[in-house]
Design an enzyme around this catalytic site. Structure first.
Site, PDB file in Angstrom:
ATOM      1  N   ASP A   1       1.548  13.607  -6.524  1.00 55.86           N
ATOM      2  CA  ASP A   1       0.160  13.856  -6.153  1.00 55.86           C
ATOM      3  C   ASP A   1      -0.116  15.326  -5.897  1.00 55.86           C
ATOM      4  O   ASP A   1       0.801  16.144  -5.803  1.00 55.86           O
ATOM      5  CB  ASP A   1      -0.231  13.009  -4.926  1.00 55.86           C
ATOM      6  CG  ASP A   1       0.891  12.876  -3.903  1.00 55.86           C
ATOM      7  OD1 ASP A   1       1.748  13.776  -3.850  1.00 55.86           O
ATOM      8  OD2 ASP A   1       0.916  11.882  -3.164  1.00 55.86           O
TER       9      ASP A   1
ATOM     10  N   ASN B   1       0.172   4.085   6.873  1.00 59.27           N
ATOM     11  CA  ASN B   1      -0.707   2.964   6.497  1.00 59.27           C
ATOM     12  C   ASN B   1      -0.196   2.234   5.250  1.00 59.27           C
ATOM     13  O   ASN B   1      -0.925   1.465   4.640  1.00 59.27           O
ATOM     14  CB  ASN B   1      -2.142   3.458   6.277  1.00 59.27           C
ATOM     15  CG  ASN B   1      -2.241   4.450   5.117  1.00 59.27           C
ATOM     16  OD1 ASN B   1      -1.243   4.772   4.483  1.00 59.27           O
ATOM     17  ND2 ASN B   1      -3.449   4.920   4.834  1.00 59.27           N
TER      18      ASN B   1
ATOM     19  N   HIS C   1       0.737   3.715   2.425  1.00 58.35           N
ATOM     20  CA  HIS C   1       0.468   4.333   1.125  1.00 58.35           C
ATOM     21  C   HIS C   1       1.761   4.811   0.470  1.00 58.35           C
ATOM     22  O   HIS C   1       2.729   5.164   1.145  1.00 58.35           O
ATOM     23  CB  HIS C   1      -0.605   5.424   1.200  1.00 58.35           C
ATOM     24  CG  HIS C   1      -0.219   6.705   1.859  1.00 58.35           C
ATOM     25  ND1 HIS C   1      -1.097   7.460   2.610  1.00 58.35           N
ATOM     26  CD2 HIS C   1       0.955   7.405   1.881  1.00 58.35           C
ATOM     27  CE1 HIS C   1      -0.495   8.550   3.039  1.00 58.35           C
ATOM     28  NE2 HIS C   1       0.757   8.539   2.619  1.00 58.35           N
TER      29      HIS C   1
ATOM     30  N   GLU D   1      -3.974   4.752  -1.311  1.00 57.53           N
ATOM     31  CA  GLU D   1      -4.331   4.256   0.008  1.00 57.53           C
ATOM     32  C   GLU D   1      -4.554   2.741  -0.034  1.00 57.53           C
ATOM     33  O   GLU D   1      -4.704   2.161  -1.122  1.00 57.53           O
ATOM     34  CB  GLU D   1      -5.614   4.955   0.484  1.00 57.53           C
ATOM     35  CG  GLU D   1      -5.521   6.484   0.568  1.00 57.53           C
ATOM     36  CD  GLU D   1      -4.701   6.978   1.766  1.00 57.53           C
ATOM     37  OE1 GLU D   1      -3.852   6.237   2.305  1.00 57.53           O
ATOM     38  OE2 GLU D   1      -4.915   8.138   2.170  1.00 57.53           O
TER      39      GLU D   1
HETATM   40  C1  F6R Z   1       3.559  12.910  -0.802  1.00 59.00           C
HETATM   41  C2  F6R Z   1       3.241  11.500  -0.843  1.00 59.00           C
HETATM   42  C3  F6R Z   1       2.993  10.713   0.389  1.00 59.00           C
HETATM   43  C4  F6R Z   1       4.055  10.933   1.463  1.00 59.00           C
HETATM   44  C5  F6R Z   1       3.739  10.119   2.716  1.00 59.00           C
HETATM   45  C6  F6R Z   1       4.733  10.377   3.809  1.00 59.00           C
HETATM   46  O1  F6R Z   1       3.744  13.417  -2.104  1.00 59.00           O
HETATM   47  O2  F6R Z   1       3.141  10.979  -1.901  1.00 59.00           O
HETATM   48  O3  F6R Z   1       2.966   9.345   0.055  1.00 59.00           O
HETATM   49  O4  F6R Z   1       5.308  10.581   0.954  1.00 59.00           O
HETATM   50  O5  F6R Z   1       2.463  10.466   3.177  1.00 59.00           O
HETATM   51  O6  F6R Z   1       4.604  11.693   4.231  1.00 59.00           O
HETATM   52  P1  F6R Z   1       5.665  12.378   5.209  1.00 59.00           P
HETATM   53  O7  F6R Z   1       6.947  12.460   4.466  1.00 59.00           O
HETATM   54  O8  F6R Z   1       5.087  13.747   5.491  1.00 59.00           O
HETATM   55  O9  F6R Z   1       5.744  11.511   6.416  1.00 59.00           O
END
Ligand code: F6R
Length: 251
Positions: free
Chosen positions: A67, A136, A138, A143
């Site tokens: 992303d 959540n 994701h 989302e």
């Molecule tokens: C980032 C991504 C998100 C993160 C998720 C966890 O490229 O795709 O899905 O993996 O938000 O984020 P952290 O590792 O910061 O807790």
């Protein structure tokens, strides 16, 4: 689903690093799917160390990031392009034309999504997709409510995600409201998925990923249906998962 229980964040990162290095060594033209955020930071520093020791070369590797924020260019410290360069790409021998990230600055974001999806199809399949887990549920920036059939698309970020990511910015108002994310169907086509989860604050999300019914309201639940998922989680993240899950401790 295979569960590898690590003692802590450090051990989780080392296990993930050795699985990726092994994959790169065994494949002539490896294709990796990469995540950003806090979770894979140490994995990336471990990959740099392995490269510096001469144990792995990324010359023939291609990468696809999950992303990118809309509206942040590559010079902005919070763009995922910047993150990837700083944490990994600038320190290894991965050719720049083999690096792929969605372009959050594209004047035609819809077209960029289509182009990105086509590139995944042309260069892929992704051999190993690294995922972090959102509080959540994701995966990528998919989302809750995102269709399981989704391909690379523009996402309106959930308020809870913007709040969670505000720690990287000077305040929540600075966090972009949109991102481009690889879709859930695109992620699910990866041959293997490595889900990294660390810390007690992720314990509930990890429990739900494994136990909730497979539903678009908790996107990561789809991973229950993927044939080749390895979860590498540390003890605090696994604190809500019953032992009867047969998690394998690697210590
Ligand atoms: C980032 C991504 C998100 C993160 C998720 C966890 O490229 O795709 O899905 O993996 O938000 O984020 P952290 O590792 O910061 O807790």
């Amino acid at each position: 689903m295979q569960i590898l229980k690590a003692k802590d964040y450090e051990e989780m990162s080392k296990i993930a690093c050795s699985l990726l290095v092994e994959h790169i060594q065994k494949n002539d033209f490896p294709v990796l799917g990469l995540a950003t955020g806090s979770t894979p930071e140490k994995l990336y520093s471990c990959l740099i160390e392995e490269y510096q020791k001469g144990k792995v070369s990324f010359r023939n590797t291609s990468t696809f990031n999950l992303d990118e924020y809309v509206g942040l260019d590559s010079r902005e410290a919070n763009s995922y392009q910047f993150y990837m360069k700083e944490k990994l790409f600038d320190h290894i021998d991965l050719p720049s034309n083999q690096i792929h990230l969605p372009n959050g600055m594209s004047p035609d974001l819809e077209q960029d999504c289509l182009d990105y999806e086509n590139q995944i199809q042309e260069v892929g399949p992704i051999g190993i997709q690294v995922l972090g887990l959102g509080l959540n549920g994701h995966i990528g920036f998919n989302e809750p409510g995102t269709p399981f059939t989704s391909r690379t698309h523009i996402v309106d970020l959930a308020q809870s995600t913007r709040r969670a990511n505000a720690r990287f910015f000077s305040g929540i108002e600075e966090v972009p409201t949109q991102a481009i994310s690889m879709g859930i169907a695109s992620i699910m086509e990866s041959r293997k998925i490595l889900l990294l989860v660390s810390g007690e604050e992720k314990a509930e999300a990890l429990y739900q990923m494994m136990n909730s019914e497979v539903s678009e309201s908790f996107p990561a639940s789809i991973l229950q249906t993927h044939p080749n998922v390895t979860v590498i989680a540390d003890e605090p993240a696994l604190s809500k998962v019953p032992v009867s899950y047969g998690e394998k401790s690697v210590r």
